[in-house]
Design an enzyme around this catalytic site. Structure first.
Site, PDB file in Angstrom:
ATOM      1  N   HIS A 251      49.692  43.781 -46.088  1.00 50.43           N
ATOM      2  CA  HIS A 251      48.721  43.864 -45.002  1.00 50.43           C
ATOM      3  C   HIS A 251      47.434  43.165 -45.434  1.00 50.43           C
ATOM      4  O   HIS A 251      47.174  42.991 -46.631  1.00 50.43           O
ATOM      5  CB  HIS A 251      48.441  45.321 -44.657  1.00 50.43           C
TER       6      HIS A 251
ATOM      7  N   GLU B  34      44.389  44.095 -45.556  1.00 49.23           N
ATOM      8  CA  GLU B  34      43.515  44.877 -46.428  1.00 49.23           C
ATOM      9  C   GLU B  34      44.018  44.881 -47.873  1.00 49.23           C
ATOM     10  O   GLU B  34      43.243  44.672 -48.817  1.00 49.23           O
ATOM     11  CB  GLU B  34      43.405  46.320 -45.928  1.00 49.23           C
TER      12      GLU B  34
ATOM     13  N   CYS C 209      45.824  51.381 -41.603  1.00 48.97           N
ATOM     14  CA  CYS C 209      46.930  52.335 -41.538  1.00 48.97           C
ATOM     15  C   CYS C 209      46.850  53.283 -42.738  1.00 48.97           C
ATOM     16  O   CYS C 209      45.934  53.207 -43.563  1.00 48.97           O
ATOM     17  CB  CYS C 209      48.260  51.585 -41.527  1.00 48.97           C
TER      18      CYS C 209
ATOM     19  N   CYS D  59      47.048  51.336 -46.170  1.00 47.63           N
ATOM     20  CA  CYS D  59      45.810  50.633 -46.501  1.00 47.63           C
ATOM     21  C   CYS D  59      44.680  51.614 -46.790  1.00 47.63           C
ATOM     22  O   CYS D  59      43.833  51.353 -47.661  1.00 47.63           O
ATOM     23  CB  CYS D  59      45.428  49.699 -45.363  1.00 47.63           C
TER      24      CYS D  59
END
Length: 242
Positions: A145, A147, A175, A178
């Protein structure tokens, strides 16, 4: 039947009084007769009111009304700020908007590559230390992701897995994965754009970063350029459904 002059004047006064009672709105062009009488009686003595014929009351009231309106307009022009307040951005708010635009640029680049359009930027000492968009499809990595990729890059550059004194900017609410990475990296401040009602772990579905039993608390700022961040996600999935 002939009447004396005094009798005729008395009859005229009676007729005039009856006509005003039948048509009370004739007293003023703006207010009912009761309001006109109250305003006049409050500013004049009883003797002075009785000495003024009632037909002259509208002529006296109209200039006073126009003078009050003119004073109100002049006062509003001299002091505009109560009527038209302006939002003044602090330097920190301006910086948050600037770096969120950089995160949005990463989100657009991810969308152009077929990824879910999410972008992240990590800032340290007023400079961008790392930046990335989603790379799960390109890297065949479910943890890639935006992040997480940005946190990894920043840790390598600083030579430390603890990212103290940094701010992470993300276009959408992180999420649970993360959010856990943010805690492990000890990121002190998070700024994100739009909420994620289906997977957000900051406040939408979970509240991981503010759990009272954790030994690290993160300052969270949400809603920065929320409309633009939401529009990118919505347009991306709308195009996929077509």
């Amino acid at each position: 039947m002939l009447c004396s002059k005094r009798d005729r004047e008395a009859l005229q006064k009676i007729d005039l009084k009856q006509s005003f009672q039948e048509f009370p709105h004739e007293h003023s062009l703006f207010l009912p007769s009761s309001i006109v009488k109250q305003s006049v009686s409050s500013s004049c003595s009883v003797s002075s009111v009785l000495s003024v014929p009632s037909v002259l009351i509208p002529m006296l009231f109209f200039p006073l009304c126009m003078l009050s309106v003119s004073a109100l307009i002049l006062f509003s022009g001299l002091i505009p700020f109560p009527l038209f307040p302006r939002v003044i951005l602090s330097p920190s708010m301006e910086a948050d908007i600037q770096y969120m635009r950089e995160a949005l640029a990463e989100a657009r680049s991810a969308a152009a590559a077929g990824e879910v359009p999410i972008g992240a930027v990590l800032v340290h000492d007023g400079k961008i230390l790392a930046r990335s968009g989603n790379r799960t499809i390109r890297d065949c990595d479910p943890t890639a992701h935006a992040e997480v990729v940005a946190l990894r890059e920043a840790a390598h550059r600083l030579g430390n897995y603890r990212l103290a004194g940094t701010t992470l900017y993300v276009s959408i609410e992180p999420c649970s994965m993360c959010s856990g990475a943010i805690l492990q990296a000890r990121v002190p401040r998070l700024v994100y754009g739009t909420d994620d009602p289906k997977g957000g772990a900051v406040r939408s579905c979970f509240e991981i970063l503010s759990h009272p039993r954790l030994n690290h608390q993160v300052e969270v700022i949400s809603g920065v350029l929320a409309a633009e961040c939401a529009a990118i996600i919505q347009s991306f999935f709308a195009a996929r459904r077509e």
